[in-house]
Design a protein around this motif. Structure first.
Motif, PDB file in Angstrom:
ATOM      1  N   ALA A 119       0.813  -1.235   0.000  1.00 10.14           N
ATOM      2  CA  ALA A 119       0.000   0.000   0.000  1.00 10.14           C
ATOM      3  C   ALA A 119       0.840   1.275   0.000  1.00 10.14           C
ATOM      4  O   ALA A 119       0.767   2.075   0.938  1.00 10.14           O
ATOM      5  CB  ALA A 119      -0.929  -0.007   1.212  1.00 10.14           C
ATOM      6  N   PRO A 120       1.637   1.521  -1.019  1.00  8.12           N
ATOM      7  CA  PRO A 120       2.514   2.713  -0.978  1.00  8.12           C
ATOM      8  C   PRO A 120       1.750   4.025  -0.991  1.00  8.12           C
ATOM      9  O   PRO A 120       2.119   4.969  -0.294  1.00  8.12           O
ATOM     10  CB  PRO A 120       3.380   2.554  -2.232  1.00  8.12           C
ATOM     11  N   TRP A 121       0.626   4.095  -1.764  1.00  9.70           N
ATOM     12  CA  TRP A 121      -0.110   5.365  -1.813  1.00  9.70           C
ATOM     13  C   TRP A 121      -0.715   5.690  -0.460  1.00  9.70           C
ATOM     14  O   TRP A 121      -0.658   6.827  -0.004  1.00  9.70           O
ATOM     15  CB  TRP A 121      -1.214   5.277  -2.877  1.00  9.70           C
ATOM     16  N   LEU A 122      -1.312   4.693   0.168  1.00 15.84           N
ATOM     17  CA  LEU A 122      -1.928   4.929   1.474  1.00 15.84           C
ATOM     18  C   LEU A 122      -0.861   5.301   2.509  1.00 15.84           C
ATOM     19  O   LEU A 122      -1.082   6.183   3.345  1.00 15.84           O
ATOM     20  CB  LEU A 122      -2.692   3.682   1.922  1.00 15.84           C
ATOM     21  N   SER A 123       0.296   4.662   2.454  1.00 13.62           N
ATOM     22  CA  SER A 123       1.366   4.989   3.406  1.00 13.62           C
ATOM     23  C   SER A 123       1.793   6.446   3.262  1.00 13.62           C
ATOM     24  O   SER A 123       1.940   7.171   4.250  1.00 13.62           O
ATOM     25  CB  SER A 123       2.577   4.071   3.176  1.00 13.62           C
ATOM     26  N   VAL A 124       1.967   6.890   2.040  1.00 11.57           N
ATOM     27  CA  VAL A 124       2.384   8.274   1.803  1.00 11.57           C
ATOM     28  C   VAL A 124       1.312   9.250   2.270  1.00 11.57           C
ATOM     29  O   VAL A 124       1.605  10.279   2.892  1.00 11.57           O
ATOM     30  CB  VAL A 124       2.713   8.477   0.301  1.00 11.57           C
ATOM     31  N   LYS A 125       0.051   8.936   1.990  1.00 10.08           N
ATOM     32  CA  LYS A 125      -1.038   9.825   2.407  1.00 10.08           C
ATOM     33  C   LYS A 125      -1.130   9.910   3.935  1.00 10.08           C
ATOM     34  O   LYS A 125      -1.378  10.986   4.500  1.00 10.08           O
ATOM     35  CB  LYS A 125      -2.365   9.347   1.814  1.00 10.08           C
ATOM     36  N   LEU A 126      -0.935   8.785   4.630  1.00 10.51           N
ATOM     37  CA  LEU A 126      -0.972   8.800   6.094  1.00 10.51           C
ATOM     38  C   LEU A 126       0.173   9.634   6.661  1.00 10.51           C
ATOM     39  O   LEU A 126      -0.003  10.395   7.620  1.00 10.51           O
ATOM     40  CB  LEU A 126      -0.898   7.368   6.632  1.00 10.51           C
ATOM     41  N   LEU A 127       1.358   9.514   6.065  1.00 10.92           N
ATOM     42  CA  LEU A 127       2.500  10.300   6.523  1.00 10.92           C
ATOM     43  C   LEU A 127       2.265  11.788   6.310  1.00 10.92           C
ATOM     44  O   LEU A 127       2.643  12.622   7.139  1.00 10.92           O
ATOM     45  CB  LEU A 127       3.771   9.839   5.803  1.00 10.92           C
ATOM     46  N   ARG A 128       1.610  12.137   5.218  1.00  9.73           N
ATOM     47  CA  ARG A 128       1.296  13.550   4.970  1.00  9.73           C
ATOM     48  C   ARG A 128       0.228  14.051   5.936  1.00  9.73           C
ATOM     49  O   ARG A 128       0.264  15.210   6.367  1.00  9.73           O
ATOM     50  CB  ARG A 128       0.840  13.732   3.525  1.00  9.73           C
ATOM     51  N   LEU A 129      -0.731  13.201   6.258  1.00 10.11           N
ATOM     52  CA  LEU A 129      -1.748  13.595   7.227  1.00 10.11           C
ATOM     53  C   LEU A 129      -1.111  13.901   8.576  1.00 10.11           C
ATOM     54  O   LEU A 129      -1.462  14.898   9.239  1.00 10.11           O
ATOM     55  CB  LEU A 129      -2.782  12.472   7.369  1.00 10.11           C
ATOM     56  N   LEU A 130      -0.145  13.103   8.991  1.00  6.70           N
ATOM     57  CA  LEU A 130       0.509  13.322  10.286  1.00  6.70           C
ATOM     58  C   LEU A 130       1.318  14.616  10.293  1.00  6.70           C
ATOM     59  O   LEU A 130       1.559  15.194  11.350  1.00  6.70           O
ATOM     60  CB  LEU A 130       1.405  12.129  10.622  1.00  6.70           C
ATOM     61  N   GLN A 131       1.737  15.075   9.104  1.00  2.63           N
ATOM     62  CA  GLN A 131       2.497  16.325   9.037  1.00  2.63           C
ATOM     63  C   GLN A 131       1.613  17.553   9.253  1.00  2.63           C
ATOM     64  O   GLN A 131       2.131  18.665   9.369  1.00  2.63           O
ATOM     65  CB  GLN A 131       3.205  16.430   7.683  1.00  2.63           C
ATOM     66  N   CYS A 132       0.306  17.352   9.329  1.00  4.28           N
ATOM     67  CA  CYS A 132      -0.593  18.478   9.601  1.00  4.28           C
ATOM     68  C   CYS A 132      -0.673  18.781  11.098  1.00  4.28           C
ATOM     69  O   CYS A 132      -1.296  19.781  11.487  1.00  4.28           O
ATOM     70  CB  CYS A 132      -1.998  18.168   9.068  1.00  4.28           C
ATOM     71  N   TYR A 133      -0.073  17.935  11.934  1.00  4.27           N
ATOM     72  CA  TYR A 133      -0.165  18.099  13.382  1.00  4.27           C
ATOM     73  C   TYR A 133       1.220  18.009  14.013  1.00  4.27           C
ATOM     74  O   TYR A 133       2.149  17.451  13.424  1.00  4.27           O
ATOM     75  CB  TYR A 133      -1.071  17.003  13.972  1.00  4.27           C
ATOM     76  N   PRO A 134       1.359  18.563  15.227  1.00  2.80           N
ATOM     77  CA  PRO A 134       2.624  18.392  15.967  1.00  2.80           C
ATOM     78  C   PRO A 134       2.781  16.950  16.425  1.00  2.80           C
ATOM     79  O   PRO A 134       1.862  16.143  16.280  1.00  2.80           O
ATOM     80  CB  PRO A 134       2.467  19.362  17.147  1.00  2.80           C
ATOM     81  N   PRO A 135       3.936  16.593  17.017  1.00  3.07           N
ATOM     82  CA  PRO A 135       4.129  15.212  17.491  1.00  3.07           C
ATOM     83  C   PRO A 135       3.034  14.814  18.470  1.00  3.07           C
ATOM     84  O   PRO A 135       2.533  15.641  19.247  1.00  3.07           O
ATOM     85  CB  PRO A 135       5.500  15.265  18.186  1.00  3.07           C
ATOM     86  N   PRO A 136       2.619  13.534  18.460  1.00  8.99           N
ATOM     87  CA  PRO A 136       1.546  13.088  19.371  1.00  8.99           C
ATOM     88  C   PRO A 136       1.932  13.314  20.831  1.00  8.99           C
ATOM     89  O   PRO A 136       3.080  13.117  21.232  1.00  8.99           O
ATOM     90  CB  PRO A 136       1.423  11.591  19.063  1.00  8.99           C
ATOM     91  N   GLU A 137       0.951  13.748  21.628  1.00 11.37           N
ATOM     92  CA  GLU A 137       1.197  13.981  23.052  1.00 11.37           C
ATOM     93  C   GLU A 137       1.167  12.679  23.840  1.00 11.37           C
ATOM     94  O   GLU A 137       1.857  12.543  24.849  1.00 11.37           O
ATOM     95  CB  GLU A 137       0.155  14.958  23.588  1.00 11.37           C
ATOM     96  N   ASP A 138       0.362  11.734  23.397  1.00  5.96           N
ATOM     97  CA  ASP A 138       0.276  10.445  24.074  1.00  5.96           C
ATOM     98  C   ASP A 138       1.580   9.671  23.881  1.00  5.96           C
ATOM     99  O   ASP A 138       2.024   9.446  22.749  1.00  5.96           O
ATOM    100  CB  ASP A 138      -0.907   9.656  23.518  1.00  5.96           C
ATOM    101  N   ALA A 139       2.205   9.248  24.974  1.00  2.00           N
ATOM    102  CA  ALA A 139       3.499   8.572  24.900  1.00  2.00           C
ATOM    103  C   ALA A 139       3.411   7.260  24.134  1.00  2.00           C
ATOM    104  O   ALA A 139       4.323   6.907  23.370  1.00  2.00           O
ATOM    105  CB  ALA A 139       4.040   8.327  26.313  1.00  2.00           C
ATOM    106  N   ALA A 140       2.319   6.522  24.312  1.00  2.00           N
ATOM    107  CA  ALA A 140       2.185   5.239  23.625  1.00  2.00           C
ATOM    108  C   ALA A 140       2.067   5.442  22.114  1.00  2.00           C
ATOM    109  O   ALA A 140       2.698   4.726  21.321  1.00  2.00           O
ATOM    110  CB  ALA A 140       0.966   4.488  24.167  1.00  2.00           C
ATOM    111  N   VAL A 141       1.235   6.414  21.720  1.00  2.95           N
ATOM    112  CA  VAL A 141       1.074   6.691  20.287  1.00  2.95           C
ATOM    113  C   VAL A 141       2.391   7.180  19.687  1.00  2.95           C
ATOM    114  O   VAL A 141       2.802   6.758  18.589  1.00  2.95           O
ATOM    115  CB  VAL A 141      -0.049   7.733  20.068  1.00  2.95           C
ATOM    116  N   LYS A 142       3.065   8.060  20.414  1.00  2.00           N
ATOM    117  CA  LYS A 142       4.339   8.570  19.906  1.00  2.00           C
ATOM    118  C   LYS A 142       5.380   7.456  19.781  1.00  2.00           C
ATOM    119  O   LYS A 142       6.120   7.388  18.798  1.00  2.00           O
ATOM    120  CB  LYS A 142       4.864   9.665  20.845  1.00  2.00           C
TER     121      LYS A 142
END
Length: 987
Positions: A254-277
């Motif tokens: 799933a290369p397209w989905l992987s790239v889209k998810l990575l771009r979505l995460l770039q819309c926000y700062p690093p996750p505050e939840d330690a487990a998610v981070k």
């Protein structure tokens, strides 16, 4: 989607297409089409009602005729009737016809909307998908108002099929991009986030695209998507290629989905939840680890997919800028690509490392690759890669390597491409200033910069060195001595004369004790350059002379003699005449004390931001600000702070607003350009290399995904430009062109790309290509403010002679122009593009006018410019032997066929620059034709639809007298005179 049965084949359509293909001429094709149109019209108007199959067949024929380029003015109602059919093939053809031929202003739009509502309510997934595709393809505001509330409900409904959810997500995305205000945020927003957990990967991919767009405007509403995106990304990254067989592309899951998810995460700062981070960091490390593994396939598609995910991962790591280990690993991974055989990978690696260099965690790791980057600057064949190497050297520079990097940039500057020289000059000047420990080294560097690339040293650069020398007592004597020695060179650039005149006028007394630089010698040296300089430089030198009278009374008689000369007191330029009269009177009337008070040494300039740095920020755009202002990695850097320019009354303060067009950034390699995201807001329009490829569309911005991404559904209406006829000159008073319109247009006589106009509100860029008598021009309108432009209306007219392609062409028309409408609203910081198709019908002398009107903050704004469409744009270079040239030269011997002009050079007489300008003008340069090798000889043909005009030219430079003689011969007198005037203004 159901398969089409054998019985659905349309034999009549196949026969018609075959007949069209077998036509031997255009006339035969038109005759066959007219015959078929008459038959279809009679069938539609006949008394006998047509069945669904016949309607479908005839509507298909009309659609095919339209796609051949012929106008269709009937059959729309029959296509709408097909929408009510229960057969898939008939309904599909109806929707296809409507998507292509029906515009948003059609009277049938209400009937179409009713049919779409029926299909959306039918719960038949196939019919629902067809309806959603039609809404997305048309994408009009009317459809948005009708269905914006229904589509979100379909998207989150529990009983919606996967294919319907996927289509609904993409349809909603299309409507939101077209009219964001029509898509209401509500309870569905929380539910759409949970589509990231959907089992169907197609639904997840469509949902990620929608959420990425929505969260940019409403980030808080979609904040819960972070954990879901990380979870989905973790499952993809940790899966084997066999786990997602249907979505594995050349062993990459799933290369397209992987790239889209990575771009979505770039819309926000690093996750505050330690487990998610922690889970996200684990994902990023896994991607970096997989990049080190041997490739599972030698196919280019495998490496493209793998590298697309890798570079998007590195972009996310850079965005977070909080994980030192990941930043260093990303830097090391990029370092491996610096010597890769693939040009695009080298380009992307250099571009990403430029951003990494600004991080305090990875700056030292980037510096370890300095030798490789310097080698790339020297050996790369692609100019865009060389520019990125120069950008990276600039970004990695600090106190420890400043001298090495500056010396390499100066060495490269001697052979650098003309398109990027000015930017290199600015960077060298900034680095020399920022990291100068020894001020004598700074002075040497700037003077060397002027010597190597004087034409590209802007006023900000030499203003800055004057500020610093004036503010530093310990460097004034050295600066005076160095500039005195530099002025002794036989060929001395005018900028060097400016710097020398100012410094010697202020601090020449510090070196006057040496007989070799005594006051008379200083004056003689400066005055020997006087007659070679422009008016502005002569004015500065006159000010230096009056300063000399104060510093060195023994030169008073000599200088008064120069000021008293008729060439000064009766100078045609009012500024020089006024200075000569006033300075002569001041030196004669004022006492020594008064003279010393009036002409005392300039005070230190106030400290403030470097104007050079401000200019580079404007050139590179807003995204580069962090790299340019990087103070994190070297808090103790020894900036040499200067202040206002030496002549504040004549030099405007650089505007702090960004250069929206990013205009001198070289484009990525043509094969697979680099991804956007480094801060370039608008397209690049200033490539001065080879002309753009046919089509002239903006270059795709995603290097790897351009090959990976399956084609998204796009409206055929978007491909078929809605022509906006150029305005009738008599229909509206567009006003006179602005005073500097001629000057702005003349900059484009020998080039096709650049900034046509810029003020505090608006920037207009131009990118164009001309072939024979046809041309295509892209106009880029950039809103430099944060406020939306309303009622934005650009209009193109030609005084009296322009006709639209859709109208009747008058036999005396000179230009035909077809324009594409642009959006009436331009958001703050955004840009819109307008396409102009131009045809030269006859030779012309006056260019078209561009009138731009809009409302800014409620106040109407308007301006009128001259479009850079001149007769030489339709030049076709012609090669010919010396014998043929002189034979044709003698044939064009009538007085009215020749235009000749002898004029003073206004720019330095450089043979290479002259050659480049003549080639940019459009003619072919003929070697070994003129007996004098210093002369330039050219030939070409002006291509118009009505006739061809042959043109021969000869340019004779006289370096000693700083004069040119230009001779043009053509078969038409007005063309000869006009071309002569246009070309003479370039030298």
């Amino acid at each position: 989607m159901p398969a089409v049965s054998k019985g659905d084949g349309m034999r009549g359509l196949a026969v018609f297409i075959s007949d069209i293909r077998n036509c031997k001429s255009k006339e035969a094709e038109i005759k066959r089409i007219n015959k078929e149109l008459a038959n279809i019209r009679s069938k539609f108007k006949g008394d006998k009602a047509l069945d669904g199959y016949s309607k479908k067949k005839y509507v298909c024929k009309l659609l095919f005729i339209f796609l051949l380029g012929h106008d269709i003015d009937f059959g729309h109602m029959e296509a709408v009737n097909l929408l009510s059919s229960n057969k898939y093939t008939e309904k599909q053809i109806g929707y296809l016809f409507i998507s292509v031929l029906v515009n948003s202003n059609s009277e049938l739009i209400r009937l179409i909307n009713n049919a779409i509502k029926n299909d959306l309510a039918s719960r038949n997934p196939t019919f629902m998908c067809l309806a959603l595709h039609c809404i997305a393809n048309v994408g009009s505001r009317e459809m948005g108002e009708a269905f914006a509330a229904d589509i979100p409900r379909i998207l989150v409904a529990g009983d919606s099929m996967d294919s319907v959810k996927q289509s609904a997500a993409l349809c909603l995305l299309r409507l939101y991009k077209a009219s964001p205000d029509l898509v209401p945020m509500g309870e569905w927003t929380a539910r759409v986030v949970h589509l990231l957990n959907d089992q169907h990967m197609g639904v997840v991919t469509a949902a990620v695209s929608l959420i990425t767009c929505l969260c940019k405007k409403n980030p808080d509403d979609f904040k819960t998507c972070i954990s879901l995106a990380v979870s989905r990304l973790s499952r993809i990254v940790s899966s084997a290629s066999t786990d997602l067989q249907d979505y594995t592309y050349y062993f990459v899951p799933a290369p397209w989905l992987s790239v889209k998810l990575l771009r979505l995460l770039q819309c926000y700062p690093p996750p505050e939840d330690a487990a998610v981070k922690g889970r996200l960091v684990e994902c990023l490390e896994t991607v970096l680890n997989k990049a080190q593994e041997p490739p599972k396939s030698k196919k280019v598609q495998h490496s493209n997919a793998k590298n697309a995910i890798l570079f998007e991962t590195i972009s996310l790591i850079i965005h977070y800028d909080s994980e030192p280990n990941l930043l260093v690993r990303a830097c090391n991974q990029l370092g491996q690509f610096l010597q890769h055989r693939e040009t695009n990978l080298r380009y992307l690696a250099l571009e990403s490392m430029c951003t990494l260099a600004s991080s305090e965690f990875s700056h030292e790791a980037v510096k370890t690759h300095i030798d490789t980057v310097i080698n790339a600057l020297k050996t790369e064949r692609d100019v865009s890669v060389r520019q990125r190497a120069a950008d990276l050297l600039y970004a990695m520079c600090d106190r420890s390597n400043a001298k090495q990097i500056v010396s390499e940039m100066l060495r490269y500057l001697e052979t650098a491409d003309y398109a990027i020289r000015e930017e290199i000059v600015l960077k060298v000047a900034i680095l020399a200033e920022k990291y100068a420990v020894d001020y004598s080294w700074y002075v040497d560097t700037i003077l060397n910069l002027i010597r190597i690339a004087g034409d590209y040293v802007s006023e900000e650069v030499w203003y800055r060195v004057l500020q610093i020398v004036t503010n530093r007592d310990d460097v004034q004597g050295y600066a005076a001595k160095t500039v005195f020695e530099a002025l002794q060179a036989p060929a001395c650039h005018e900028n060097m004369v400016k710097v020398g005149g100012y410094i010697l006028g202020e601090f020449g007394n510090l070196i006057a004790g040496d007989p070799r630089s005594s006051p008379p010698v200083q004056f003689s040296l400066l005055h020997s350059k006087f007659h070679l300089c422009s008016v502005a430089t002569r004015a500065l030198l006159l000010s230096t002379y009056i300063k000399f009278i104060n510093l060195f009374p023994e030169t008073k008689a000599t200088i008064q003699g120069v000021l008293r000369a008729g060439s000064q007191l009766r100078n045609a330029d009012v500024e020089l005449q006024q200075r000569a009269v006033e300075y002569l009177t001041l030196s004669s009337v004022a006492s020594t004390d008064v003279l010393a008070t009036v002409l005392e040494e300039m005070p230190p300039f106030p400290e403030r931001e470097s104007s050079i740095l401000a200019k580079l920020k404007r050139k590179k755009g807003p995204g580069a600000a962090s790299a340019l202002d990087d103070g994190r990695r070297d808090a103790s850097s020894n900036d040499i702070n200067g202040g206002v320019e030496p002549t504040p009354s004549t030099v405007s303060t650089p505007s702090p607003s960004a250069d929206l067009l990013g205009l001198r950034a070289a484009p990525p390699p043509a094969a697979a350009p680099a991804p956007a995201g480094a801060g370039n807001l608008l397209v690049d329009v200033s490539s001065e290399g080879p002309a753009a490829q046919p089509g002239l569309g903006p270059t795709p911005e995603e290097a790897f995904l351009s090959e990976l991404e399956p084609p998204a559904p796009e409206s055929p209406m978007a491909l078929l430009a809605d022509p906006a006829p150029a305005a009738d000159p008599g229909s509206e008073d567009i006003g006179s062109p602005i005073p500097e319109a001629d000057e702005l247009m003349n900059k484009f006589v020998c080039k096709n790309n650049g900034v046509l106009f810029e003020n505090q509100l608006l920037q207009i860029g131009v990118k164009s290509e001309f072939r024979q008598n046809l041309g295509r021009m892209y106009l880029f309108y950039g809103n430099k403010t944060s406020v939306q432009f309303q009622s934005f209306t650009p209009t193109v007219v030609h005084p009296g002679d322009l006709q639209t392609l859709s109208g009747f062409l008058d036999r005396w028309a000179q230009l035909a122009v077809q324009t594409k409408r642009v959006a009436a609203q331009v958001d703050g910081g955004a840009q819109v593009q307008q396409v102009l198709n131009i045809e030269c019908l006859r030779d012309f002398l006056t260019p078209p006018l561009l009138s731009v009107r809009f409302r800014y903050g409620g106040a109407p704004q308007s301006l009128t410019l001259k479009l850079p469409v001149t007769i030489n744009k339709f030049f076709q270079p012609t090669e010919m032997a010396a014998q043929d040239f002189f034979q044709r030269w003698k044939q064009l011997s009538l007085p009215q066929q020749e235009a000749q002009k002898i004029f003073k050079a206004t720019h330095p007489m450089d043979a290479e620059v002259t050659k480049a300008k003549l080639l940019g003008f459009g003619s072919a340069l003929l070697d070994n034709v003129d007996p004098n090798p210093e002369n330039f000889v050219g030939a070409g043909i002006i291509q118009t639809k009505a006739l061809q005009v042959g043109c021969l030219l000869r340019l004779e430079p006289n370096a000693q007298a700083q004069m040119y003689r230009l001779t043009l011969r053509t078969s038409k007198e007005p063309v000869s005179r006009h071309l002569c005037e246009l070309l003479a203004q370039q030298f």
